[in-house]
Design a protein around this motif. Structure first.
Motif, PDB file in Angstrom:
ATOM      1  N   LEU A  62       0.861  -1.192   0.000  1.00 35.62           N
ATOM      2  CA  LEU A  62       0.000   0.000   0.000  1.00 35.62           C
ATOM      3  C   LEU A  62       0.895   1.239   0.000  1.00 35.62           C
ATOM      4  CD1 LEU A  62      -2.600  -1.049   2.734  1.00 35.62           C
ATOM      5  CD2 LEU A  62      -2.990  -0.999   0.262  1.00 35.62           C
ATOM      6  N   MET A  65       0.548   7.260   1.760  1.00 33.46           N
ATOM      7  CA  MET A  65      -0.577   8.107   2.145  1.00 33.46           C
ATOM      8  C   MET A  65      -1.803   7.264   2.505  1.00 33.46           C
ATOM      9  SD  MET A  65      -2.480  11.310   0.338  1.00 33.46           S
ATOM     10  CE  MET A  65      -3.927  10.364  -0.194  1.00 33.46           C
ATOM     11  N   THR A  66      -2.033   6.195   1.768  1.00 33.02           N
ATOM     12  CA  THR A  66      -3.158   5.314   2.089  1.00 33.02           C
ATOM     13  C   THR A  66      -3.004   4.745   3.493  1.00 33.02           C
ATOM     14  OG1 THR A  66      -3.481   4.746  -0.237  1.00 33.02           O
ATOM     15  CG2 THR A  66      -4.372   3.200   1.388  1.00 33.02           C
ATOM     16  N   LYS A  67      -1.773   4.388   3.838  1.00 37.33           N
ATOM     17  CA  LYS A  67      -1.541   3.865   5.192  1.00 37.33           C
ATOM     18  C   LYS A  67      -1.870   4.920   6.251  1.00 37.33           C
ATOM     19  CE  LYS A  67       1.999   0.456   4.031  1.00 37.33           C
ATOM     20  NZ  LYS A  67       3.364  -0.033   4.276  1.00 37.33           N
ATOM     21  N   LEU A  69      -4.098   7.288   5.946  1.00 39.60           N
ATOM     22  CA  LEU A  69      -5.562   7.413   6.007  1.00 39.60           C
ATOM     23  C   LEU A  69      -6.149   6.331   6.907  1.00 39.60           C
ATOM     24  CD1 LEU A  69      -6.409   8.089   2.227  1.00 39.60           C
ATOM     25  CD2 LEU A  69      -6.215   9.772   4.071  1.00 39.60           C
ATOM     26  N   ILE A  70      -5.640   5.112   6.760  1.00 41.85           N
ATOM     27  CA  ILE A  70      -6.118   4.010   7.598  1.00 41.85           C
ATOM     28  C   ILE A  70      -5.759   4.275   9.059  1.00 41.85           C
ATOM     29  CG2 ILE A  70      -5.861   1.525   8.058  1.00 41.85           C
ATOM     30  CD1 ILE A  70      -5.100   1.338   4.963  1.00 41.85           C
TER      31      ILE A  70
ATOM     32  N   THR B  66      -9.349   2.437  -2.054  1.00 43.83           N
ATOM     33  CA  THR B  66      -8.916   3.068  -0.797  1.00 43.83           C
ATOM     34  C   THR B  66     -10.103   3.247   0.141  1.00 43.83           C
ATOM     35  OG1 THR B  66      -7.090   4.192  -1.899  1.00 43.83           O
ATOM     36  CG2 THR B  66      -7.836   5.121   0.206  1.00 43.83           C
ATOM     37  N   LEU B  69     -10.828   0.056   1.826  1.00 43.53           N
ATOM     38  CA  LEU B  69      -9.857  -0.249   2.890  1.00 43.53           C
ATOM     39  C   LEU B  69     -10.230   0.482   4.179  1.00 43.53           C
ATOM     40  CD1 LEU B  69      -6.475  -0.004   0.901  1.00 43.53           C
ATOM     41  CD2 LEU B  69      -7.749  -2.073   1.498  1.00 43.53           C
ATOM     42  N   ILE B  70     -10.614   1.737   4.031  1.00 45.35           N
ATOM     43  CA  ILE B  70     -11.022   2.516   5.207  1.00 45.35           C
ATOM     44  C   ILE B  70     -12.288   1.906   5.818  1.00 45.35           C
ATOM     45  CG2 ILE B  70     -11.821   4.784   5.971  1.00 45.35           C
ATOM     46  CD1 ILE B  70     -10.129   5.881   3.493  1.00 45.35           C
ATOM     47  N   ALA B  73     -11.399  -1.075   7.834  1.00 45.29           N
ATOM     48  CA  ALA B  73     -10.766  -0.681   9.102  1.00 45.29           C
ATOM     49  C   ALA B  73     -11.812  -0.285  10.135  1.00 45.29           C
ATOM     50  CB  ALA B  73      -9.785   0.474   8.868  1.00 45.29           C
ATOM     51  N   GLN B 100      -1.921  -6.662   0.133  1.00 38.85           N
ATOM     52  CA  GLN B 100      -2.488  -5.376   0.575  1.00 38.85           C
ATOM     53  C   GLN B 100      -3.408  -5.575   1.772  1.00 38.85           C
ATOM     54  OE1 GLN B 100      -4.003  -4.175  -3.319  1.00 38.85           O
ATOM     55  NE2 GLN B 100      -2.523  -2.489  -3.385  1.00 38.85           N
ATOM     56  N   GLU B 103      -1.377  -6.008   4.771  1.00 41.57           N
ATOM     57  CA  GLU B 103      -0.763  -4.735   5.167  1.00 41.57           C
ATOM     58  C   GLU B 103      -1.808  -3.820   5.819  1.00 41.57           C
ATOM     59  OE1 GLU B 103       2.533  -3.974   2.545  1.00 41.57           O
ATOM     60  OE2 GLU B 103       2.096  -1.833   2.678  1.00 41.57           O
ATOM     61  N   LEU B 104      -3.016  -3.882   5.308  1.00 44.09           N
ATOM     62  CA  LEU B 104      -4.115  -3.142   5.949  1.00 44.09           C
ATOM     63  C   LEU B 104      -4.244  -3.573   7.412  1.00 44.09           C
ATOM     64  CD1 LEU B 104      -6.834  -1.527   6.043  1.00 44.09           C
ATOM     65  CD2 LEU B 104      -7.943  -3.560   5.127  1.00 44.09           C
ATOM     66  N   VAL B 107      -1.459  -2.210   9.566  1.00 48.44           N
ATOM     67  CA  VAL B 107      -1.593  -0.792   9.931  1.00 48.44           C
ATOM     68  C   VAL B 107      -2.638  -0.643  11.035  1.00 48.44           C
ATOM     69  CG1 VAL B 107      -2.185   1.516   9.116  1.00 48.44           C
ATOM     70  CG2 VAL B 107      -0.851  -0.019   7.643  1.00 48.44           C
TER      71      VAL B 107
END
Lengths: 126, 126, 126, 126, 126, 126
Positions: A62, A65-67, A69-70, B66, B69-70, B73, B100, B103-104, B107
């Protein structure tokens, strides 16, 4: 409320200074954030948490910046004002626009709504 | 536990069918998810929530994956298994790879750790 | 997952039976819920929690059904499926209609959305 | 912490002013709360959220004060100080007495206790 | 719901097997828990999380059982059934009695109640 | 934000003074904390909550400092600054060292990380 003692670079042990130097080099900043100065009361914690941050937030599948945001989304859900503040700054430094920030909040707000309906209605999995 | 009654297309009022049709067209799917069938018990809720989803999750300043992903989360933070499940599927359909997704999660897990330290230590803002 | 051992009336000590009798009389039911049978493993906890429930959920400034609605809202926020289930049943027995339940969920869902915006935007107090 | 920019009526676009006018008329107030001034940075969000609030909090199966009590409960669970504050004010304006507020808190507190026991003990559904 | 693929020892890379061996040696167990088999899909995550667990849960200023009690408390608050289950087992293996477990739950339940009152009443710091 | 009115000893009813006296005697303090002065607006709540605290936090299967550590963990998870503050003070008065406090935070932070992984990965029970 009394907050944690912050360890300044000049008062730190060589062990702590080495971590601070690594953070400053990695982030190209003059000084580390209060978060690290607070963790420095326990050098083991400082080293471990920084190691985690370096591994997880570095280049990967990822984009950075996406990281961020999360990270902001989780920090808002955990009511961590300090983390929301610093990671919003980090996201901006990585290019997040105001419109993107507002959209981030809208996704968080929308998900919170549908989460509440799904949890309340006990919707069975498809 | 008894769950909510799911309204099937063929049993729905024309008002509800119109929303179902709109969802199916927007998402190019054969049938709507159980979430919408559950909400359809109250057509006003169905219409309002779908309108919100269309507005927030549509094209905007952040790309669709994206946003998913949010969404995931937040759903994990709210312990909404149903939402985590469906939005993980949605993210995959929009191109999310296994790397990904891992990785999400990393984070989210990292942020939860630093949130706990920052909240516990009462770190003052920089 | 192994769950807690449930203490049945016939296997309970006189001390526990006395609390069970009080619950059954207060609620006009044949048997107490599993929650009480689980708490009965520690008679002190059983007595204390039941005493709290009797005092708080009894007649007061708010009517009984309104109290159940608030109870459900908190239980959903705390992801307590058992409590959501039993207090939804309790609310229905006190007259909650399907339309009221759906409206309860809509208020919870709406509040979750505006909470997320207000927390994320750091809106200053008026 | 820097907070969001608040859009005042005189600086707002006609699109935003129209929503502000609708809020003021619906609530019979001189000015809108900071929440709406903060949302006004993104007129689409402002319109959508206000539309949701109007639909959900309007006349329905539950009376307006009960809805505010539920709103407060959720806001406390989500640690949203701003929302707790404004909806406590709203509930008072709709007739909530001090005794009712204290009772609301007692139900929230009691539910949090029994939620913790039920989740910890993994009580099976009745 | 489809769950994560679990990596068994015999199917794992030497890198993953080395971590599994370390876990088995440290805990004197025949096989690692599913948690580690799930994390093993991303060997970097597996190594990092295990390293964290070893450092934090090892000998220190708090005794091992007390750490498990805290772990359970957090897991219940985060609605993590898997973690509650495995750390309850871990606490028992370190000597936690049934009476201690019940008392742990009572403290969690009591704190949840007073947290709700303090947050709702906005009690000023002493 | 306007906070709750605090009832001082000299302004309290005999009923409230009796509870205050009991708290002061049990804790060997000159004055009760603001929490109790806030609860005293509703003497029934004051009596009930104090009774609960006395029963749960008194001598039992867990030692008093361990109970305070658990109380702090829950208070951090519930974002209750007031409770985190007062129970950290209580834990210190019962012997908690700085190293123990840091270790407490590390366990909370670690558990939050593994909870997030386990919830996100839907790890099946062993």
């Amino acid at each position: 409320m009394a907050t944690v003692k912050l360890i300044q670079y000049e008062d730190a042990t060589p062990e702590v200074q080495a971590v601070f130097d690594d953070i400053k080099a990695a982030r190209k900043v003059e000084d580390v954030n209060n978060f690290w100065k607070a963790l420095a009361n326990q050098p083991d914690n400082l080293k471990r948490v920084w190691q985690n941050v370096k591994e997880v937030m570095g280049a990967g599948a990822l984009d950075p910046m996406t990281k961020e945001l999360i990270y902001i989304a989780v920090s808002i859900m955990n009511s961590c004002d300090y983390c929301t503040h610093t990671h919003t700054a980090a996201a901006k430094s990585k290019g997040m626009t105001d419109a993107q920030y507002q959209e981030l909040l809208s996704v968080i707000a929308l998900a919170s709504t549908t989460n509440a309906y799904a949890n309340g209605l006990k919707v069975p999995l498809d």
